[in-house]
Design a protein around this motif. Sequence first.
Motif, PDB file in Angstrom:
ATOM      1  N   LEU A 222       0.996  -1.302   0.102  1.00  0.00           N
ATOM      2  CA  LEU A 222       0.158   0.023  -0.149  1.00  0.00           C
ATOM      3  C   LEU A 222       0.859   1.233   0.148  1.00  0.00           C
ATOM      4  CD1 LEU A 222      -2.904  -1.047   2.518  1.00  0.00           C
ATOM      5  CD2 LEU A 222      -3.126  -0.780   0.327  1.00  0.00           C
ATOM      6  N   GLU A 223       1.912   1.177   0.828  1.00  0.00           N
ATOM      7  CA  GLU A 223       2.747   2.531   0.915  1.00  0.00           C
ATOM      8  C   GLU A 223       3.573   2.434  -0.576  1.00  0.00           C
ATOM      9  OE1 GLU A 223       5.113   1.899   4.134  1.00  0.00           O
ATOM     10  OE2 GLU A 223       3.610   3.102   5.514  1.00  0.00           O
ATOM     11  N   ASP A 224       3.980   1.510  -1.196  1.00  0.00           N
ATOM     12  CA  ASP A 224       4.410   1.659  -2.589  1.00  0.00           C
ATOM     13  C   ASP A 224       3.382   2.307  -3.386  1.00  0.00           C
ATOM     14  OD1 ASP A 224       6.865   0.718  -2.161  1.00  0.00           O
ATOM     15  OD2 ASP A 224       6.150  -1.513  -2.693  1.00  0.00           O
ATOM     16  N   THR A 225       2.116   1.905  -3.272  1.00  0.00           N
ATOM     17  CA  THR A 225       1.010   2.503  -4.079  1.00  0.00           C
ATOM     18  C   THR A 225       1.218   4.213  -4.054  1.00  0.00           C
ATOM     19  OG1 THR A 225      -0.131   0.651  -4.200  1.00  0.00           O
ATOM     20  CG2 THR A 225      -1.470   2.580  -4.713  1.00  0.00           C
ATOM     21  N   VAL A 226       1.057   4.351  -2.738  1.00  0.00           N
ATOM     22  CA  VAL A 226       0.995   6.053  -2.154  1.00  0.00           C
ATOM     23  C   VAL A 226       2.246   6.708  -2.881  1.00  0.00           C
ATOM     24  CG1 VAL A 226       1.308   7.434  -0.559  1.00  0.00           C
ATOM     25  CG2 VAL A 226       0.091   5.501  -0.067  1.00  0.00           C
ATOM     26  N   MET A 227       3.526   5.829  -2.900  1.00  0.00           N
ATOM     27  CA  MET A 227       4.437   6.567  -3.587  1.00  0.00           C
ATOM     28  C   MET A 227       4.548   6.824  -5.043  1.00  0.00           C
ATOM     29  SD  MET A 227       6.340   7.554  -1.178  1.00  0.00           S
ATOM     30  CE  MET A 227       6.370   7.199   0.644  1.00  0.00           C
ATOM     31  N   GLN A 228       3.630   5.766  -5.851  1.00  0.00           N
ATOM     32  CA  GLN A 228       3.584   5.971  -6.988  1.00  0.00           C
ATOM     33  C   GLN A 228       2.763   7.143  -7.523  1.00  0.00           C
ATOM     34  OE1 GLN A 228       2.918   2.164  -9.140  1.00  0.00           O
ATOM     35  NE2 GLN A 228       3.723   1.197  -7.653  1.00  0.00           N
ATOM     36  N   LEU A 229       1.600   7.165  -6.511  1.00  0.00           N
ATOM     37  CA  LEU A 229       0.536   8.471  -6.850  1.00  0.00           C
ATOM     38  C   LEU A 229       1.468   9.633  -6.472  1.00  0.00           C
ATOM     39  CD1 LEU A 229      -2.265   7.133  -4.567  1.00  0.00           C
ATOM     40  CD2 LEU A 229      -2.136   7.207  -7.302  1.00  0.00           C
ATOM     41  N   ARG A 230       2.361   9.407  -5.523  1.00  0.00           N
ATOM     42  CA  ARG A 230       3.209  10.873  -5.378  1.00  0.00           C
ATOM     43  C   ARG A 230       3.973  11.276  -6.679  1.00  0.00           C
ATOM     44  NH1 ARG A 230       7.301  11.690  -0.523  1.00  0.00           N
ATOM     45  NH2 ARG A 230       7.284  13.748  -0.122  1.00  0.00           N
ATOM     46  N   GLN A 231       4.469  10.443  -7.417  1.00  0.00           N
ATOM     47  CA  GLN A 231       5.157  10.621  -8.744  1.00  0.00           C
ATOM     48  C   GLN A 231       4.082  11.370 -10.050  1.00  0.00           C
ATOM     49  OE1 GLN A 231       8.277  10.610  -8.938  1.00  0.00           O
ATOM     50  NE2 GLN A 231       8.463   9.730  -6.745  1.00  0.00           N
ATOM     51  N   ARG A 232       2.901  11.072  -9.632  1.00  0.00           N
ATOM     52  CA  ARG A 232       2.015  11.344 -10.926  1.00  0.00           C
ATOM     53  C   ARG A 232       0.926  12.354 -10.403  1.00  0.00           C
ATOM     54  NH1 ARG A 232      -1.893   6.333 -12.214  1.00  0.00           N
ATOM     55  NH2 ARG A 232      -3.120   8.154 -13.037  1.00  0.00           N
ATOM     56  N   LYS A 233       1.138  13.215  -9.276  1.00  0.00           N
ATOM     57  CA  LYS A 233       0.364  14.025  -8.618  1.00  0.00           C
ATOM     58  C   LYS A 233       0.571  15.417  -9.267  1.00  0.00           C
ATOM     59  CE  LYS A 233       3.221  15.994  -5.153  1.00  0.00           C
ATOM     60  NZ  LYS A 233       3.165  16.556  -3.563  1.00  0.00           N
ATOM     61  N   THR A 234       1.053  15.600 -10.468  1.00  0.00           N
ATOM     62  CA  THR A 234       1.406  17.005 -10.959  1.00  0.00           C
ATOM     63  C   THR A 234       0.078  17.454 -11.353  1.00  0.00           C
ATOM     64  OG1 THR A 234       2.413  16.119 -12.806  1.00  0.00           O
ATOM     65  CG2 THR A 234       3.801  16.927 -10.976  1.00  0.00           C
ATOM     66  N   ASP A 280     -10.697   5.264   0.096  1.00  0.00           N
ATOM     67  CA  ASP A 280     -10.665   4.031   0.195  1.00  0.00           C
ATOM     68  C   ASP A 280      -9.184   3.613   0.542  1.00  0.00           C
ATOM     69  OD1 ASP A 280     -11.517   1.040   0.088  1.00  0.00           O
ATOM     70  OD2 ASP A 280     -10.417   1.082  -1.643  1.00  0.00           O
ATOM     71  N   LEU A 281      -8.138   4.142  -0.336  1.00  0.00           N
ATOM     72  CA  LEU A 281      -6.727   3.903   0.054  1.00  0.00           C
ATOM     73  C   LEU A 281      -6.181   4.207   1.267  1.00  0.00           C
ATOM     74  CD1 LEU A 281      -4.020   2.940  -1.143  1.00  0.00           C
ATOM     75  CD2 LEU A 281      -3.893   5.291  -2.035  1.00  0.00           C
ATOM     76  N   THR A 282      -6.711   5.570   1.977  1.00  0.00           N
ATOM     77  CA  THR A 282      -6.555   5.908   3.308  1.00  0.00           C
ATOM     78  C   THR A 282      -6.940   4.815   4.249  1.00  0.00           C
ATOM     79  OG1 THR A 282      -6.606   7.999   2.426  1.00  0.00           O
ATOM     80  CG2 THR A 282      -6.815   7.893   4.664  1.00  0.00           C
ATOM     81  N   ARG A 283      -8.317   4.370   3.981  1.00  0.00           N
ATOM     82  CA  ARG A 283      -8.895   3.527   4.864  1.00  0.00           C
ATOM     83  C   ARG A 283      -8.004   2.112   4.904  1.00  0.00           C
ATOM     84  NH1 ARG A 283     -13.192   4.308   3.379  1.00  0.00           N
ATOM     85  NH2 ARG A 283     -13.709   2.629   1.736  1.00  0.00           N
ATOM     86  N   LYS A 284      -7.670   1.723   3.801  1.00  0.00           N
ATOM     87  CA  LYS A 284      -6.827   0.609   3.719  1.00  0.00           C
ATOM     88  C   LYS A 284      -5.517   0.906   4.427  1.00  0.00           C
ATOM     89  CE  LYS A 284      -8.609  -1.265  -0.521  1.00  0.00           C
ATOM     90  NZ  LYS A 284      -8.747  -1.738  -1.948  1.00  0.00           N
TER      91      LYS A 284
END
Length: 669
Positions: A222-234, A280-284
Amino acid sequence: MASSSVGSDIFALLSLLVISIGVLLLLRHYLPLRTTPGYLLFPVFLALALPCSIILLVPIDLASSSPAATDDRHRGVWLPEAVVLTTWRITYWLTFVLTWFILPFLGEYCDSGFRDTRARVLYSLRSNARYQLITFGTALAGLVYFILSNGFRGQSIKGLVMALAYAWGLVLAIGLMGHGLVALPRRVWRNARVGDRLRNLQAQAPRTKDRLDDAVEELGGLEDTVMQLRQRKTGMGKEMQEWIEELAETATTPTSGRSAATRPSNPTIPAVLTERYLADLTRKLKRARHKKARFTSEWAALCLRAKHTQTILDAATSKTLPSTRPANALLPNLLTPALRYHLRATLLPYARLILSYVLAAASVFLIFSELISPFLPQISIISLTIAPHSAKAGLTLPSQLLAASWLLYMQLSTLSTLSTLRVWGNRALVPRATYPESATWYALQVAKLTVPLSYNFITMLPRDLLLRTQFYQFLGKLINLTPLGEGFSKVFPCFILLPVLATTFNLYGRIGRAVGLEGLGDEDEADGQGSGFGTGGWREGKALIDAELQRHDASSASLGLEARAGSLDLPSRSDAPLLPTSTADASVARTREARREFNAITNQEEDGEGADGARHFYQDFGERVKNTFDNVERPEWFKTPAWLGPESDGGSALKRWFGGRAEDGRLRL
């Protein structure tokens, strides 16, 4: 002239004060009081304090219901009937509202992944609406029956609500109590002897370690998913970017430092991110952090208990046990090492054995009383110990203490099942790190089960005493308003034999293994007789515990052997995990390494005997000789002779001679 109840009033107030302090200490053990919001802490406190006060209120009600002609000086703690009735009304309806409305709402509100309050409230209302609709549909069917039996009156609607709540609580309470009446004495008996207690801990270790490894992997994904979202948040909005940045700041996985090119892609991330997906990601994430903290705490406590138990066994030769209390402790150490050893190795095991026999006898008496009270309540064990002669005289203080003890044991047997049966999902009580949703759920169960158990307890008393209690006047009359309700209250407690027999013969575990559900059985009922790795045996658990303790001693760090404080909602970056980051993410590899070490020591793969087989004397002798040669410091001028083979593996020829493994497929004699 009747005596005054001033003394009883003071005693009741002091008892309520003691109960409140005890509940606060319990909350402090499982929740950080400073960081827990007040809107969560106060309802949970009430949901625990009110049921505890009911255990005190029932004996007071029994003593207060004596006839007016009875001399009050021969009664125990008593209060005026109007005060008792008012107390029952306040306690019951507060508990009812907490059970069916406030705590379910707060649980879903805390579990919601949304950021703003309005979205959390809407999410909680939608989640509880499904359950409330089912309850409302059942209530409509019951309302039709009540109207046909008693006509359309306000008393019928009130009786319907109270009878349905009592029926649902009694069904759950009888099932849980039946399991606990068998499992609780048996657990005390199985852990009485020091050696058996260590073996049980070792048998539980593989399962706990596997769950910890799974929790670490789940959180890391799940934390890897968050880091990937961080790369494409622009390309997102400002609010979404802040949301993702908050999630990224709470991540503790070491993969967050890797570049986007080296990080594996996650195909589950949608092309268009929505607020519901981030919620949903935050809850997980919150649930995964709770899961990791839960099993890390369990693994840490298990290792510490195994270490202390092993220390007691190792002190059998010296008959002395050093103190584990730090030198700067507030209280002085009053026990000598020899006295401490005899206390831990002799006195406490015998005390546990005696306690297990007492609890087993109490369980048998309770089961007999449940079965006989619908037909002959005057000969039930509960009735004979509390009101042995008749119910015409008021209860004395010893009778009240016995009544409180019986009711307390019923509550403990019921509530202990909540923590041993693993059928409640990811809910668990973690010291100083309990998930808010879990805290509300456990408080809800305590509040839900106490009233049905308390009324079921007084039905095992003589009928003339039962009919005079204010508890019966308030609740019992409404339950017995219809023949169906009266018959259910009398007959259903006899079904306690079903969970009792199921627990006695471990039917939960058998059914769970048959259908592939591991968590149906009691957590402490694992036989632990497996030998090798993958079977959950005690030998595997011993190797895992020893490896964890050796790493802890070598690094002089926590390595999961300390408790964690703080909230799991969105912890700050400064909240250190129980395991160091590198240790937590490498736990799976460590488990495999420990298993390889275990196989190398026991020679399972080569000998083919299994870990339970006896080791031959030449195996131990060969290992000692090999260790002797391996640990010798050779001078620089010494060179290994050619006939001994190469030195690439530190003397592989000697290892092959004295118990080593053949690396190229050759057989070892």
